[in-house]
Design an enzyme around this catalytic site. Structure first.
Site, PDB file in Angstrom:
ATOM      1  CE  LYS A  67      -9.725  -7.163  -0.098  1.00  0.00           C
ATOM      2  NZ  LYS A  67      -8.277  -7.030  -0.412  1.00  0.00           N
ATOM      3  NE  ARG A 111      -6.693  -3.135  -2.299  1.00  0.00           N
ATOM      4  CZ  ARG A 111      -6.402  -3.063  -1.002  1.00  0.00           C
ATOM      5  NH1 ARG A 111      -5.181  -2.812  -0.592  1.00  0.00           N
ATOM      6  NH2 ARG A 111      -7.354  -3.232  -0.113  1.00  0.00           N
ATOM      7  CG  ASN A 160      12.978  -7.569   5.325  1.00  0.00           C
ATOM      8  OD1 ASN A 160      12.002  -6.830   5.539  1.00  0.00           O
ATOM      9  ND2 ASN A 160      12.893  -8.881   5.414  1.00  0.00           N
ATOM     10  CG  ASP A 222      -3.070  -3.400   6.893  1.00  0.00           C
ATOM     11  OD1 ASP A 222      -2.527  -3.636   7.996  1.00  0.00           O
ATOM     12  OD2 ASP A 222      -3.196  -4.259   6.011  1.00  0.00           O
ATOM     13  CE  LYS A 226      -0.462  -5.150  10.625  1.00  0.00           C
ATOM     14  NZ  LYS A 226      -0.830  -5.552   9.266  1.00  0.00           N
ATOM     15  N   GLY A 292      -0.700   4.772   2.684  1.00  0.00           N
ATOM     16  CA  GLY A 292      -1.595   3.896   1.898  1.00  0.00           C
ATOM     17  C   GLY A 292      -2.231   2.861   2.803  1.00  0.00           C
TER      18      GLY A 292
HETATM   19  P1  NAD Z   1       4.908 -10.845   4.715  1.00  0.00           P
HETATM   20  O1  NAD Z   1       4.635 -11.667   5.928  1.00  0.00           O
HETATM   21  O2  NAD Z   1       5.170 -11.526   3.432  1.00  0.00           O
HETATM   22  O3  NAD Z   1       6.154  -9.868   5.009  1.00  0.00           O
HETATM   23  C1  NAD Z   1       6.253  -9.171   6.232  1.00  0.00           C
HETATM   24  C2  NAD Z   1       7.370  -8.162   6.141  1.00  0.00           C
HETATM   25  O4  NAD Z   1       7.439  -7.441   7.385  1.00  0.00           O
HETATM   26  C3  NAD Z   1       8.753  -8.792   5.951  1.00  0.00           C
HETATM   27  O5  NAD Z   1       9.547  -7.920   5.185  1.00  0.00           O
HETATM   28  C4  NAD Z   1       9.253  -8.895   7.384  1.00  0.00           C
HETATM   29  O6  NAD Z   1      10.672  -8.991   7.466  1.00  0.00           O
HETATM   30  C5  NAD Z   1       8.753  -7.579   7.928  1.00  0.00           C
HETATM   31  N1  NAD Z   1       8.680  -7.549   9.384  1.00  0.00           N
HETATM   32  C6  NAD Z   1       8.126  -8.475  10.203  1.00  0.00           C
HETATM   33  N2  NAD Z   1       8.284  -8.097  11.499  1.00  0.00           N
HETATM   34  C7  NAD Z   1       8.936  -6.911  11.479  1.00  0.00           C
HETATM   35  C8  NAD Z   1       9.368  -6.007  12.497  1.00  0.00           C
HETATM   36  N3  NAD Z   1       9.147  -6.250  13.784  1.00  0.00           N
HETATM   37  N4  NAD Z   1      10.001  -4.863  12.102  1.00  0.00           N
HETATM   38  C9  NAD Z   1      10.213  -4.596  10.801  1.00  0.00           C
HETATM   39  N5  NAD Z   1       9.814  -5.412   9.802  1.00  0.00           N
HETATM   40  C10 NAD Z   1       9.191  -6.557  10.142  1.00  0.00           C
HETATM   41  O7  NAD Z   1       3.672  -9.852   4.624  1.00  0.00           O
HETATM   42  P2  NAD Z   1       3.142  -9.078   3.335  1.00  0.00           P
HETATM   43  O8  NAD Z   1       2.058  -9.873   2.710  1.00  0.00           O
HETATM   44  O9  NAD Z   1       4.274  -8.611   2.511  1.00  0.00           O
HETATM   45  O10 NAD Z   1       2.417  -7.826   4.031  1.00  0.00           O
HETATM   46  C11 NAD Z   1       3.164  -6.793   4.618  1.00  0.00           C
HETATM   47  C12 NAD Z   1       2.229  -5.807   5.295  1.00  0.00           C
HETATM   48  O11 NAD Z   1       1.432  -5.153   4.328  1.00  0.00           O
HETATM   49  C13 NAD Z   1       1.251  -6.428   6.288  1.00  0.00           C
HETATM   50  O12 NAD Z   1       1.234  -5.629   7.449  1.00  0.00           O
HETATM   51  C14 NAD Z   1      -0.090  -6.346   5.582  1.00  0.00           C
HETATM   52  O13 NAD Z   1      -1.177  -6.267   6.467  1.00  0.00           O
HETATM   53  C15 NAD Z   1       0.101  -5.056   4.804  1.00  0.00           C
HETATM   54  N6  NAD Z   1      -0.795  -4.859   3.655  1.00  0.00           N
HETATM   55  C16 NAD Z   1      -1.259  -3.602   3.445  1.00  0.00           C
HETATM   56  C17 NAD Z   1      -2.100  -3.359   2.371  1.00  0.00           C
HETATM   57  C18 NAD Z   1      -2.595  -1.965   2.108  1.00  0.00           C
HETATM   58  O14 NAD Z   1      -3.470  -1.784   1.275  1.00  0.00           O
HETATM   59  N7  NAD Z   1      -2.043  -0.961   2.733  1.00  0.00           N
HETATM   60  C19 NAD Z   1      -2.474  -4.403   1.517  1.00  0.00           C
HETATM   61  C20 NAD Z   1      -1.951  -5.673   1.733  1.00  0.00           C
HETATM   62  C21 NAD Z   1      -1.099  -5.895   2.818  1.00  0.00           C
END
Ligand code: NAD
Length: 321
Positions: A67, A111, A160, A222, A226, A292
């Site tokens: 990817k 996924r 949240n 990830d 973080k 995850g």
């Molecule tokens: P988004 O921007 O739509 O949402 C971000 C979320 O984090 C919101 O709920 C926001 O309120 C919260 N947030 C922001 N700052 C914060 C803080 N200081 N303390 C607590 N909460 C806080 O982003 P998204 O697309 O929903 O992605 C969320 C996370 O998931 C990202 O870190 C992204 O990198 C990660 N992610 C992980 C995987 C995986 O496979 N593990 C896959 C995709 C995304």
């Protein structure tokens, strides 16, 4: 070569197909049939973009590819495009010829939701009734939608950091016909399952916010630095992950390991539970935690699945290459 454009993914891919693809590839990883290549992620010095590759090879499913994509923070404001952009390329493992190019944006959300769902299926208590959500952003809606299918949940509770975003997950709960309640973080003690999916760099969910018997899926961390949950929670829990190397370097476990609260050897692959070589949950009051981190093989597995569905429905675009 087959092309499945982003616009067709929503009509093709189901949560069930994503679940099956991810469960199978986690099992293959744990039995040594599939492995992920080292991740490349670069700040390219243009448009503040982060770009990279996640790839791997699944010898059992014969899926080889990568990817490519990342995060372009100015896309939405400047161009009306979403900031996360990715594309999956699949190759024929017998010849090295390119097999397919697949839109990766929606697949990433599906996924990722499938991964926490697989963890809930295999690690949560059968009688789990209350699911707690920490996070209410883009991914959280996919996470909740998929998680609600894993147990007979009777209530969703949510917290949240930005409370104005909570209606995003309240809507998903309403669509599933499950009551929703906004809570403060200690209120998460009511939850039998907690999914955490935020972009936080400091912990929100503390060890004493989680009750015995809970299953926690930490899905947001990830990247190095973080952190969503207090490191002490990992010391209280039995910890599982998609891939141990990622868990200790870019996943939630990076902090607990760095602080000496747990060792790498304490972390088991979820795939081993799926394969039956790890017992998983062994008692009703044990806390299980899934870290995850997101692996390339998950992307390849869902992309291969969607190519099959597109071929079946006659909508894959075929080009000479
Ligand atoms: P988004 O921007 O739509 O949402 C971000 C979320 O984090 C919101 O709920 C926001 O309120 C919260 N947030 C922001 N700052 C914060 C803080 N200081 N303390 C607590 N909460 C806080 O982003 P998204 O697309 O929903 O992605 C969320 C996370 O998931 C990202 O870190 C992204 O990198 C990660 N992610 C992980 C995987 C995986 O496979 N593990 C896959 C995709 C995304």
């Amino acid at each position: 070569m087959l092309i499945v454009p982003e616009r067709d993914i929503a009509d093709l891919m189901t949560r069930e197909a994503a679940f099956d693809a991810v469960e199978q590839v986690f099992a293959a990883m744990a039995s040594g049939d599939a492995y992920n290549f080292p991740v490349v992620r670069e700040a390219i010095g243009h448009e503040d973009a982060l770009y990279g590759f996640k790839g791997g090879f699944d010898r059992a499913g014969l899926t080889l590819g990568l990817k490519a994509g990342g995060y372009w923070p100015n896309n939405l404001e400047k161009r009306g495009l979403i900031n996360h952009q990715s594309t999956v390329f699949l190759f024929d493992p017998d010849t090295g010829m390119v097999k397919a190019m697949v839109g990766g944006n929606l697949l990433t959300a599906l996924r990722t939701a499938a991964a926490s769902s697989v963890s809930i299926r295999h690690l949560a208590r059968d009688d789990a009734k209350v699911i707690g959500m920490v996070g209410a952003g883009h991914q959280a809606t996919f996470q909740l939608r998929a998680a609600l299918e894993q147990r007979k949940f009777e209530k969703v509770i949510g917290w949240n950091y930005h409370p104005e975003m909570l209606p995003n997950i309240e809507k998903v709960a309403a669509e599933a016909g499950v009551p929703f309640e906004a809570v403060d973080l200690p209120g998460m003690q009511e939850a039998d399952v907690i999914v955490s999916i935020t972009s936080a760099f400091s912990p929100s969910l503390m060890a004493d916010h989680v009750s015995p018997g809970c299953h926690v899926a930490c899905m947001g961390t990830d990247t190095k630095g973080k952190q969503e949950v207090e490191a002490a929670l990992l010391a209280r829990a039995t910890v599982f992950t998609d891939e141990v190397a990622q868990s200790v370097s870019i996943g939630e476990a990076q902090h607990a390991v760095a602080e000496g609260l747990i060792a790498q050897a304490d972390i088991a692959q979820l795939g081993a539970v799926i394969n039956g070589t790890n017992p998983g949950r062994v008692s009703a009051d044990q806390i299980t935690l899934f870290d995850g981190t997101g692996v390339g093989l998950q992307d390849l597995a869902v992309a291969a699945s969607v190519v099959d569905l597109a071929v079946e429905k006659g909508i894959a675009i075929e080009v000479d290459f």
